[in-house]
Design an enzyme around this catalytic site. Structure first.
Site, PDB file in Angstrom:
ATOM      1  N   THR A  96      -7.049   2.962   7.844  1.00 29.80           N
ATOM      2  CA  THR A  96      -6.402   1.757   8.356  1.00 29.80           C
ATOM      3  C   THR A  96      -7.021   1.442   9.709  1.00 29.80           C
ATOM      4  O   THR A  96      -6.890   2.214  10.657  1.00 29.80           O
ATOM      5  CB  THR A  96      -4.888   1.972   8.504  1.00 29.80           C
ATOM      6  OG1 THR A  96      -4.345   2.350   7.231  1.00 29.80           O
ATOM      7  CG2 THR A  96      -4.204   0.700   8.980  1.00 29.80           C
ATOM      8  N   LYS A 172      -3.983  -4.421   4.365  1.00 30.24           N
ATOM      9  CA  LYS A 172      -3.420  -3.103   4.666  1.00 30.24           C
ATOM     10  C   LYS A 172      -2.552  -3.132   5.915  1.00 30.24           C
ATOM     11  O   LYS A 172      -1.475  -2.529   5.948  1.00 30.24           O
ATOM     12  CB  LYS A 172      -4.532  -2.062   4.840  1.00 30.24           C
ATOM     13  CG  LYS A 172      -4.024  -0.664   5.232  1.00 30.24           C
ATOM     14  CD  LYS A 172      -3.055  -0.084   4.196  1.00 30.24           C
ATOM     15  CE  LYS A 172      -2.357   1.182   4.669  1.00 30.24           C
ATOM     16  NZ  LYS A 172      -3.248   2.334   4.780  1.00 30.24           N
ATOM     17  N   LYS A 240      -0.152   4.050  15.879  1.00 37.71           N
ATOM     18  CA  LYS A 240      -1.484   3.457  15.713  1.00 37.71           C
ATOM     19  C   LYS A 240      -1.437   2.196  14.845  1.00 37.71           C
ATOM     20  O   LYS A 240      -1.950   1.136  15.237  1.00 37.71           O
ATOM     21  CB  LYS A 240      -2.436   4.468  15.073  1.00 37.71           C
ATOM     22  CG  LYS A 240      -3.797   3.882  14.660  1.00 37.71           C
ATOM     23  CD  LYS A 240      -4.668   4.880  13.947  1.00 37.71           C
ATOM     24  CE  LYS A 240      -4.289   5.139  12.516  1.00 37.71           C
ATOM     25  NZ  LYS A 240      -4.698   4.047  11.587  1.00 37.71           N
TER      26      LYS A 240
END
Length: 295
Positions: A96, A172, A240
């Site tokens: 990702t 995503k 993150k």
């Protein structure tokens, strides 16, 4: 069969590697933990000492590391894969990352004659192990053609979202927006129930059979009930990933109030000492509640 290299034998990567092995592909593996690669190879496959050693003999290299920085190291660091990958081979990036970084990576690899597939993954370790996860992919027709059937060996659903990098990573991070918000909301709901004296197992049973349920509530609050915060996906993953979501939206001045709040919740959990615990540990930020204990 295509010779495939897979880098990163964590919770997702190890399952993907097993799926490829079941499909009969000649498989080379590398992990920063040599013992993990050796253990996998003992049941079939070849353990390699570096990304470069792995990539030199592969038609396709699949990278299943945590983030863009680790992907950079895999490709361009000491003993990196990029300099030795054969022209016409494919690098499949499953992390990702910032979509703009993925777009730039496609161009960098093209200069070396290497094809690229932007291919983030979702579904969790169990679905990775059974070959039933989801892949959100984007890349040139040539990259897809070179990958052959290996994508279908790893995933039950392979979505082709565009003919150049970027769309896979964009979808995503939108998925991660929802996942992070759903986990945070699930934790908030369970915390309120505990605060109000509702029996945790009864609350879980009712919600999972009612309209308020979500996949994340059902999956993650089971971890809370079991008092098992072993990190299948850690708190810092959502620090993150939601950070990437907010960075993307900030660039176009697009408001994301729910994602912003969820990000702050995971940040709070991380700084409170739960960074490496399962992401369900975000529930630990709520005061005045007694969490279930291990039986």
């Amino acid at each position: 069969m295509t010779t495939i290299g897979l880098i990163g034998l964590g919770a997702m990567g190890s399952g993907m590697a097993r799926s490829l092995r079941r499909a009969g592909h000649a498989l080379r593996v590398f992990d920063v933990r040599p013992e993990a690669a050796a253990a996998f190879a003992s049941e079939g496959g070849t353990a390699c000492a570096s990304p470069a050693a792995l990539a030199a003999g592969c038609d396709v290299v699949v990278s299943v590391v945590v983030n863009a920085a680790q992907t950079e190291a895999v490709l361009f660091g000491p003993d990196g894969a990029a300099s030795v990958m054969p022209r016409g081979s494919v690098f499949v990036m499953c992390s990702t990352v910032d979509p703009n970084w993925s777009i730039a990576l496609e161009a960098r690899l093209a200069e070396l004659g290497v094809l690229y597939l932007d291919a983030p993954i979702s579904g969790g370790a169990a679905k990775a192990a059974s070959g039933e996860m989801t892949m959100m992919t984007a890349g040139t027709p040539a990259a897809y053609a070179k990958c052959g059937d290996l994508l279908d060996a790893m995933a039950a659903k392979v979505y082709r979202l565009g003919d150049k990098a970027g769309a896979g990573s964009k979808v995503k991070i939108i998925n991660q927006l929802l996942a992070g918000v759903h986990i945070a909301a699930a934790a908030e709901a369970m915390a309120l129930g505990l605060r109000e004296g509702v029996e945790a197992k009864a609350l879980y049973e009712v919600i999972t059979n009612s309209a308020g349920n979500s996949w994340m509530f059902e999956n993650r609050m089971a971890h809370v009930l079991a008092a098992d915060y072993t990190p299948l996906s850690a708190v810092d993953i959502f620090v993150k990933d939601l950070g990437l979501v907010l960075d993307t939206a900030r660039a176009s001045k697009f408001p994301l109030p729910l994602a912003s709040t969820a990000h702050q919740m995971f940040m709070q959990a991380s700084t409170a000492g739960f960074a490496r615990e399962d992401d369900s540990a975000v529930i630990k930020i709520f005061p005045g509640i007694e969490l279930p204990k291990k039986a």
